[in-house]
Design a protein around this motif. Structure first.
Motif, PDB file in Angstrom:
ATOM      1  N   MET A 121       0.946  -1.166   0.053  1.00 45.84           N
ATOM      2  CA  MET A 121      -0.017  -0.039   0.234  1.00 45.84           C
ATOM      3  C   MET A 121       0.846   1.304   0.000  1.00 45.84           C
ATOM      4  N   LEU A 122       1.927   1.122   0.919  1.00 43.44           N
ATOM      5  CA  LEU A 122       2.647   2.286   0.899  1.00 43.44           C
ATOM      6  C   LEU A 122       3.658   2.679  -0.178  1.00 43.44           C
ATOM      7  N   LEU A 123       3.904   1.442  -1.009  1.00 43.21           N
ATOM      8  CA  LEU A 123       4.980   1.432  -2.234  1.00 43.21           C
ATOM      9  C   LEU A 123       4.062   2.196  -3.302  1.00 43.21           C
ATOM     10  N   ASN A 124       2.699   1.439  -3.321  1.00 42.10           N
ATOM     11  CA  ASN A 124       1.633   2.263  -4.414  1.00 42.10           C
ATOM     12  C   ASN A 124       1.582   3.581  -4.177  1.00 42.10           C
ATOM     13  N   LEU A 125       1.531   4.158  -3.143  1.00 43.67           N
ATOM     14  CA  LEU A 125       1.519   5.512  -2.689  1.00 43.67           C
ATOM     15  C   LEU A 125       2.629   6.430  -3.077  1.00 43.67           C
ATOM     16  N   LEU A 126       3.861   5.908  -2.706  1.00 41.41           N
ATOM     17  CA  LEU A 126       5.071   6.470  -3.031  1.00 41.41           C
ATOM     18  C   LEU A 126       5.334   6.621  -4.587  1.00 41.41           C
ATOM     19  N   ALA A 127       4.840   5.409  -5.390  1.00 38.64           N
ATOM     20  CA  ALA A 127       4.828   5.436  -6.804  1.00 38.64           C
ATOM     21  C   ALA A 127       3.935   6.643  -7.584  1.00 38.64           C
ATOM     22  N   LEU A 128       2.734   6.628  -6.766  1.00 32.26           N
ATOM     23  CA  LEU A 128       2.082   7.531  -7.325  1.00 32.26           C
ATOM     24  C   LEU A 128       2.419   8.967  -7.062  1.00 32.26           C
ATOM     25  N   HIS A 129       3.066   9.069  -5.866  1.00 33.52           N
ATOM     26  CA  HIS A 129       3.572  10.625  -5.585  1.00 33.52           C
ATOM     27  C   HIS A 129       4.826  10.824  -6.598  1.00 33.52           C
ATOM     28  N   GLN A 130       5.683   9.958  -6.881  1.00 31.05           N
ATOM     29  CA  GLN A 130       6.642  10.307  -7.967  1.00 31.05           C
ATOM     30  C   GLN A 130       5.971  10.615  -9.310  1.00 31.05           C
ATOM     31  N   SER A 131       5.241   9.646  -9.710  1.00 29.51           N
ATOM     32  CA  SER A 131       4.588  10.089 -10.812  1.00 29.51           C
ATOM     33  C   SER A 131       3.859  11.150 -10.930  1.00 29.51           C
ATOM     34  N   ALA A 132       3.345  11.597  -9.982  1.00 35.55           N
ATOM     35  CA  ALA A 132       2.600  12.838  -9.760  1.00 35.55           C
ATOM     36  C   ALA A 132       3.640  14.238 -10.079  1.00 35.55           C
ATOM     37  N   GLN A 133       4.840  13.908  -9.545  1.00 35.33           N
ATOM     38  CA  GLN A 133       5.813  14.983  -9.361  1.00 35.33           C
ATOM     39  C   GLN A 133       6.471  15.290 -10.454  1.00 35.33           C
ATOM     40  N   ARG A 134       6.621  14.163 -11.646  1.00 35.83           N
ATOM     41  CA  ARG A 134       7.095  14.457 -12.976  1.00 35.83           C
ATOM     42  C   ARG A 134       6.441  15.502 -13.705  1.00 35.83           C
ATOM     43  N   THR A 135       7.326  16.263 -14.368  1.00 37.55           N
ATOM     44  CA  THR A 135       6.841  17.297 -15.361  1.00 37.55           C
ATOM     45  C   THR A 135       6.280  16.818 -16.725  1.00 37.55           C
ATOM     46  N   ILE A 136       5.106  17.265 -17.167  1.00 39.58           N
ATOM     47  CA  ILE A 136       4.544  16.880 -18.630  1.00 39.58           C
ATOM     48  C   ILE A 136       5.439  17.652 -19.359  1.00 39.58           C
ATOM     49  N   SER A 137       5.750  17.143 -20.507  1.00 38.52           N
ATOM     50  CA  SER A 137       6.510  17.654 -21.428  1.00 38.52           C
ATOM     51  C   SER A 137       5.551  17.910 -22.696  1.00 38.52           C
TER      52      SER A 137
END
Length: 83
Positions: free
Chosen positions: A1-17
């Protein structure tokens, strides 16, 4: 659960080009020359056959929609008589 949340947090921080990876030829100057040329052809016909068909389809749908709206207004204005 925590790993999924961290992965979501990282993907949300990526900039959209918005830059495209593939270089596409700019056709705008060609189209500007075509449409700004004074050759007596109406604007809706300068784009060729596809533009003419699109224009005619749009006008047909517009006239048909207006006729249907007027018909529905007429039917709503004159309710059926109850016997």
């Amino acid at each position: 659960m925590l790993l999924n949340l961290l992965a979501l947090h990282q993907s949300a921080q990526r900039t959209i080009s918005t830059a495209s990876r593939r270089q596409i030829e700019n056709k705008v100057p060609e189209k500007q020359k075509l449409f700004q040329e004074d050759n007596g052809i109406p604007l809706h016909l300068k784009g060729g056959v596809a533009e003419a068909l699109l224009f005619r389809a749009t006008m047909t749908l517009t006239v048909g929609g207006i006729a249907y709206a007027v018909y529905q207004l007429a039917m709503a204005s004159f309710p059926k008589k109850q016997d």
